[in-house]
Motif scaffolding. Sequence first.
Motif, mmCIF file in Angstrom:
data_model
loop_
_atom_site.group_PDB
_atom_site.id
_atom_site.type_symbol
_atom_site.label_atom_id
_atom_site.label_comp_id
_atom_site.label_asym_id
_atom_site.label_seq_id
_atom_site.Cartn_x
_atom_site.Cartn_y
_atom_site.Cartn_z
ATOM 1 N N MET A 56 65.667 18.359 30.749
ATOM 2 C CA MET A 56 65.201 17.146 31.553
ATOM 3 C C MET A 56 64.437 17.877 32.714
ATOM 4 S SD MET A 56 65.112 14.231 32.344
ATOM 5 C CE MET A 56 64.864 12.727 33.799
ATOM 6 N N LYS A 57 65.141 18.985 33.195
ATOM 7 C CA LYS A 57 64.560 19.842 34.487
ATOM 8 C C LYS A 57 63.270 20.285 34.226
ATOM 9 C CE LYS A 57 65.585 23.479 37.385
ATOM 10 N NZ LYS A 57 66.533 24.801 37.832
ATOM 11 N N ASN A 58 62.868 20.777 32.700
ATOM 12 C CA ASN A 58 61.688 21.269 32.582
ATOM 13 C C ASN A 58 60.427 20.446 32.332
ATOM 14 O OD1 ASN A 58 59.909 23.473 31.287
ATOM 15 N ND2 ASN A 58 60.143 22.122 29.190
ATOM 16 N N ILE A 59 60.974 19.067 32.140
ATOM 17 C CA ILE A 59 60.011 17.947 32.354
ATOM 18 C C ILE A 59 59.660 17.420 33.672
ATOM 19 C CG2 ILE A 59 59.403 15.428 31.582
ATOM 20 C CD1 ILE A 59 61.343 15.713 29.128
ATOM 21 N N LEU A 60 60.807 17.538 34.483
ATOM 22 C CA LEU A 60 60.382 17.053 35.817
ATOM 23 C C LEU A 60 59.574 18.048 36.670
ATOM 24 C CD1 LEU A 60 63.833 15.781 37.003
ATOM 25 C CD2 LEU A 60 61.913 14.621 36.428
ATOM 26 N N SER A 61 59.669 19.343 36.261
ATOM 27 C CA SER A 61 58.882 20.471 36.983
ATOM 28 C C SER A 61 57.275 20.218 36.572
ATOM 29 C CB SER A 61 59.328 21.694 36.258
ATOM 30 O OG SER A 61 59.224 21.945 35.183
ATOM 31 N N LYS A 62 56.969 19.520 35.303
ATOM 32 C CA LYS A 62 55.845 19.449 35.106
ATOM 33 C C LYS A 62 54.859 18.233 35.680
ATOM 34 C CE LYS A 62 56.566 21.907 30.562
ATOM 35 N NZ LYS A 62 55.748 22.892 30.721
ATOM 36 N N ILE A 63 55.568 17.368 36.189
ATOM 37 C CA ILE A 63 55.216 16.144 36.821
ATOM 38 C C ILE A 63 54.528 16.307 38.151
ATOM 39 C CG2 ILE A 63 55.806 13.905 37.673
ATOM 40 C CD1 ILE A 63 58.051 13.288 35.608
ATOM 41 N N LYS A 64 53.346 15.942 38.063
ATOM 42 C CA LYS A 64 52.317 16.001 39.195
ATOM 43 C C LYS A 64 51.937 14.684 39.979
ATOM 44 C CE LYS A 64 50.665 20.751 37.700
ATOM 45 N NZ LYS A 64 49.497 21.210 37.436
ATOM 46 N N ILE A 65 52.090 14.431 41.106
ATOM 47 C CA ILE A 65 51.499 13.328 41.754
ATOM 48 C C ILE A 65 50.090 13.267 42.167
ATOM 49 C CG2 ILE A 65 51.951 11.262 43.441
ATOM 50 C CD1 ILE A 65 54.144 11.733 41.454
ATOM 51 N N ASP A 66 49.115 12.720 41.750
ATOM 52 C CA ASP A 66 47.944 12.799 42.233
ATOM 53 C C ASP A 66 47.749 12.346 43.670
ATOM 54 O OD1 ASP A 66 44.990 13.242 41.409
ATOM 55 O OD2 ASP A 66 44.803 10.851 42.211
ATOM 56 N N TYR A 67 46.666 12.795 44.491
ATOM 57 C CA TYR A 67 46.687 12.612 45.907
ATOM 58 C C TYR A 67 46.298 10.942 46.002
ATOM 59 C CZ TYR A 67 41.450 12.023 45.210
ATOM 60 O OH TYR A 67 40.276 11.766 44.808
ATOM 61 N N SER A 68 45.549 10.225 45.175
ATOM 62 C CA SER A 68 45.233 8.950 45.171
ATOM 63 C C SER A 68 46.460 8.159 45.137
ATOM 64 C CB SER A 68 44.598 8.570 44.206
ATOM 65 O OG SER A 68 44.905 8.873 42.846
ATOM 66 N N THR A 69 47.658 8.636 44.549
ATOM 67 C CA THR A 69 48.772 7.854 44.328
ATOM 68 C C THR A 69 49.535 8.097 45.699
ATOM 69 O OG1 THR A 69 49.017 8.680 41.858
ATOM 70 C CG2 THR A 69 51.144 7.736 43.196
ATOM 71 N N SER A 121 51.202 19.737 31.475
ATOM 72 C CA SER A 121 51.460 18.932 32.733
ATOM 73 C C SER A 121 51.407 17.538 32.793
ATOM 74 C CB SER A 121 50.247 19.328 33.771
ATOM 75 O OG SER A 121 49.098 18.996 33.418
ATOM 76 N N ILE A 122 51.784 16.867 33.585
ATOM 77 C CA ILE A 122 51.927 15.209 33.575
ATOM 78 C C ILE A 122 51.548 14.727 35.104
ATOM 79 C CG2 ILE A 122 53.516 13.072 33.196
ATOM 80 C CD1 ILE A 122 55.691 15.115 31.901
ATOM 81 N N THR A 123 50.566 14.159 34.877
ATOM 82 C CA THR A 123 49.883 13.818 36.389
ATOM 83 C C THR A 123 50.011 12.045 36.502
ATOM 84 O OG1 THR A 123 48.298 15.582 36.445
ATOM 85 C CG2 THR A 123 47.897 13.797 37.999
ATOM 86 N N ILE A 124 50.555 11.703 37.604
ATOM 87 C CA ILE A 124 50.686 10.422 37.871
ATOM 88 C C ILE A 124 49.897 9.754 38.643
ATOM 89 C CG2 ILE A 124 52.558 8.589 38.668
ATOM 90 C CD1 ILE A 124 53.270 9.898 36.181
ATOM 91 N N TYR A 125 49.077 8.746 38.279
ATOM 92 C CA TYR A 125 47.913 8.204 39.109
ATOM 93 C C TYR A 125 48.486 6.732 39.339
ATOM 94 C CZ TYR A 125 44.834 11.764 37.164
ATOM 95 O OH TYR A 125 44.359 12.926 36.834
ATOM 96 N N PRO A 126 47.696 6.116 40.267
ATOM 97 C CA PRO A 126 48.327 4.797 40.705
ATOM 98 C C PRO A 126 48.320 3.755 39.535
ATOM 99 C CG PRO A 126 46.826 5.574 42.347
ATOM 100 C CD PRO A 126 46.670 6.319 40.991
ATOM 101 N N TYR A 127 47.370 3.608 38.433
ATOM 102 C CA TYR A 127 47.320 2.945 37.331
ATOM 103 C C TYR A 127 47.915 3.461 35.978
ATOM 104 C CZ TYR A 127 44.449 0.282 40.603
ATOM 105 O OH TYR A 127 43.765 -0.425 41.641
ATOM 106 N N GLY A 128 48.397 4.822 36.143
ATOM 107 C CA GLY A 128 48.817 5.086 34.833
ATOM 108 C C GLY A 128 48.988 6.741 34.904
ATOM 109 N N GLY A 129 49.457 7.353 33.853
ATOM 110 C CA GLY A 129 49.823 8.691 33.748
ATOM 111 C C GLY A 129 48.676 9.453 32.686
ATOM 112 N N MET A 130 48.664 10.841 33.146
ATOM 113 C CA MET A 130 47.812 11.704 32.043
ATOM 114 C C MET A 130 48.728 12.865 31.792
ATOM 115 S SD MET A 130 44.635 11.405 30.613
ATOM 116 C CE MET A 130 43.574 10.613 31.661
ATOM 117 N N SER A 131 48.752 13.131 30.497
ATOM 118 C CA SER A 131 49.344 14.305 30.067
ATOM 119 C C SER A 131 48.483 15.251 29.337
ATOM 120 C CB SER A 131 50.605 13.983 28.950
ATOM 121 O OG SER A 131 51.499 13.120 29.606
#
Length: 253
Positions: free
Chosen positions: A1-14, A57-67
């Motif tokens: 779980m910790k490994n997954i969370l470390s890969k999540i990035k929040i995009d500046y637009s979010t 990596s996993i990037t979170i955008y306002p309308y969805g995510g991108m792995s």
Amino acid sequence: MKNILSKIKIDYSTYILILVGLLAGYIKNIFILLLIVIIHELGHVFFFYLFNIRVESITIYPYGGMSVVTKKLHERIYKDLLISVGGILFQVLLYFIFTNLYNSNLIAFSTYKLFKMYNFSILVFNLIPIIPLDGSKFLFSLFSKYLSYKDSYIMMIIIGSVSLIVFVIYNFVYKLNDLILYIFLLYELLLVIKNYKYIMNRFYLERVLYDHYYNGIINNELDIDKLRIDKFYFFKDENRFVNEKDYIKRRYY
């Protein structure tokens, strides 16, 4: 779980969306929206890990995510189908969780109603066969089962282009204009078109370098563009048959 969370990035637009939401007093709206987006993307990540596909990596955008993943083009078709619907499956699971919370009087009706609206909107949006949404990936995997990889790629571009045009027209008619979203979807479509030759060369190279799972053998094939992802081919070369690895090496390398 910790490994997954470390890969999540929040995009500046979010971050901008979060800031605007906080200033406008829409804290609950932003929280629910981001929760759905993150759970949706974790649905894809679950199947990536299940099938031993490395997630970069996993990037979170306002309308969805991108792995971003390290993945061969030649995956079993059923795996690609499950990966493409993984986000939707997790959204359905989240729906049952929220319904149970509401029925147990742990959340207010207004919260439950807001969640259902956002969850349904994001689910339907991702089902649209626009590149790079889940609908387009699902269709591509489905096409790959019955068509050549090249034809599947071209069909994905055609359907994705038509779907994007219809989507933009629909939103303009109903005054749901979102220029940033349109630009993002158009950019992703153009990127897929631009990478067409690269993807096809990579597809052929993988056929030569790796041994893949095949559920059938096709003899006497004459057109290399007819290669399907789950079939192994022998080509008629003058008076003898040549397996696809040797044929591709002689033709391209």
